[in-house]
Design a protein around this motif. Structure first.
Motif, PDB file in Angstrom:
ATOM      1  N   HIS A  40       7.057 -66.229 -23.904  1.00 59.73           N
ATOM      2  CA  HIS A  40       7.202 -64.766 -23.786  1.00 59.73           C
ATOM      3  C   HIS A  40       8.678 -64.438 -23.579  1.00 59.73           C
ATOM      4  CE1 HIS A  40       5.478 -60.816 -21.874  1.00 59.73           C
ATOM      5  NE2 HIS A  40       6.607 -60.588 -22.517  1.00 59.73           N
ATOM      6  N   HIS A  42      12.067 -62.171 -24.909  1.00 58.03           N
ATOM      7  CA  HIS A  42      12.630 -61.066 -25.692  1.00 58.03           C
ATOM      8  C   HIS A  42      14.143 -61.231 -25.786  1.00 58.03           C
ATOM      9  CE1 HIS A  42       8.802 -58.998 -25.135  1.00 58.03           C
ATOM     10  NE2 HIS A  42       8.925 -59.119 -23.835  1.00 58.03           N
ATOM     11  N   GLU A 139       5.460 -58.712 -28.609  1.00 59.71           N
ATOM     12  CA  GLU A 139       4.572 -58.154 -27.619  1.00 59.71           C
ATOM     13  C   GLU A 139       4.365 -56.659 -27.870  1.00 59.71           C
ATOM     14  OE1 GLU A 139       6.333 -57.721 -23.794  1.00 59.71           O
ATOM     15  OE2 GLU A 139       4.468 -57.915 -22.704  1.00 59.71           O
ATOM     16  N   ASP A 250       9.581 -63.518 -19.959  1.00 55.45           N
ATOM     17  CA  ASP A 250       9.582 -62.061 -20.144  1.00 55.45           C
ATOM     18  C   ASP A 250      10.948 -61.454 -19.843  1.00 55.45           C
ATOM     19  OD1 ASP A 250       8.912 -59.522 -20.795  1.00 55.45           O
ATOM     20  OD2 ASP A 250       7.608 -59.165 -19.073  1.00 55.45           O
TER      21      ASP A 250
HETATM   22 ZN   LIG Z   1       7.410 -58.734 -22.346  1.00 56.60          ZN
END
Ligand SMILES: [Zn+2]
Length: 297
Positions: A40, A42, A139, A250
């Motif tokens: 996960h 970004h 996502e 994340d």
């Molecule tokens: Zn995320």
């Protein structure tokens, strides 16, 4: 009498101090030391065009022992940059690219009623990346699970199922059911495994009902306890579903990049409390198996 009471008090104090020292000094299991699959990640424009050029994020991933990433970004340029980067390749990091549904911040809350998002997704899928074809969508977020019933969500889930793309979804437990109703065999990665703190038994029931559901564990409330180790409930759940969980960073804002290594250190700490074979599944092998990523050199 008084003296005796004082001694008894001291003895009690000593016992409780002893107990708390014992707690503080209880040996922690050795942290997990193998490769990590960050499922996960970004690389958004605020990072890429600001304080986190590729060399910087590669250095952070390398220092953290991350050897594969699910990469997605707003807009998708960041993912393409990582996929094409010689520095990423030289660091031995495999990029698994996902198409993000967001061109900008407004798309977070509007994508599910915007057909132009579907056209953007189709165009990205056609173009692919330097690291190969896209392997997933997301996502994406659904802050209100009723929006999972809309035509854009339905068509994108069906597209994902038809093309064997994974889906990374930040949604609640109700939306998980709705998304699977559109595409019962889709490979759905539940970002945060219930960021709102849905009860562990509900997560367990969803995993049992949907064999292609995986859980990603960043930001999950109640996952760990004060000593950084898994809570008993979560340990039991992960042991019951050894091939269904993955970890993630994340990096949705730049502050997450600043603490990237610390986040991965936290994960290594609780992974170290699992049986070694299970730890390496959650840390690496479950993500690697999902996307056919070879073991790191
Ligand atoms: Zn995320």
């Amino acid at each position: 009498m008084k003296r005796r009471a004082a001694w008894a008090g001291l003895a009690l104090l000593g016992a409780s101090l002893g107990a708390s020292f014992a707690g503080a000094w209880a040996p922690q299991p050795a942290p997990y030391a193998g490769p990590l699959f960050d499922a996960h990640l970004h690389y958004n424009v605020e990072a890429a065009a600001g304080p986190r050029p590729v060399a910087d994020v590669v250095r952070r991933m390398q220092a953290a022992g991350v050897r594969a990433i699910v990469a997605n970004s707003r807009p998708n340029d960041g993912t393409r940059v990582l996929a094409a980067s010689p520095a990423v390749r030289a660091a031995g990091i495999t990029v698994v690219p996902f198409v993000r549904l967001y061109r900008d911040r407004a798309d977070y809350t509007g994508w599910f009623q915007d057909a132009s998002i579907e056209r953007m997704v189709e165009a990205e899928l056609r173009a692919g990346t330097a690291a190969g074809p896209y392997r997933g969508l997301g996502e994406f977020h659904l802050y209100d699970s009723t929006n999972a019933d809309g035509p854009v969500a339905r068509r994108l889930m069906q597209l994902a199922q038809a093309r064997r793309l994974a889906v990374l979804a930040h949604v609640d437990d109700v939306a998980i059911e709705k998304l699977f109703a559109h595409a019962p065999g889709a490979r759905l990665i539940w970002a945060h495994s219930g960021i709102g703190g849905v009860p562990v038994d509900r997560v367990r029931a969803l995993l049992a009902a949907h064999p292609t559901l995986m859980g990603e564990l960043s930001y999950r409330p109640g996952l760990t306890q004060a000593d950084g180790q898994l809570s008993p409930d979560w340990r039991a759940l992960i042991e019951a579903f050894p091939d269904r969980f993955v970890i993630g960073s994340d990096t949705w804002v730049n502050a997450r990049w600043e603490s990237y290594e610390a986040l991965m250190t936290d994960a290594r700490r609780w992974l170290g409390g699992l049986e070694p074979a299970l730890a390496s599944r959650v840390a690496w092998a479950n993500g690697a198996a999902l996307f056919g990523v070879p073991d790191p050199r």
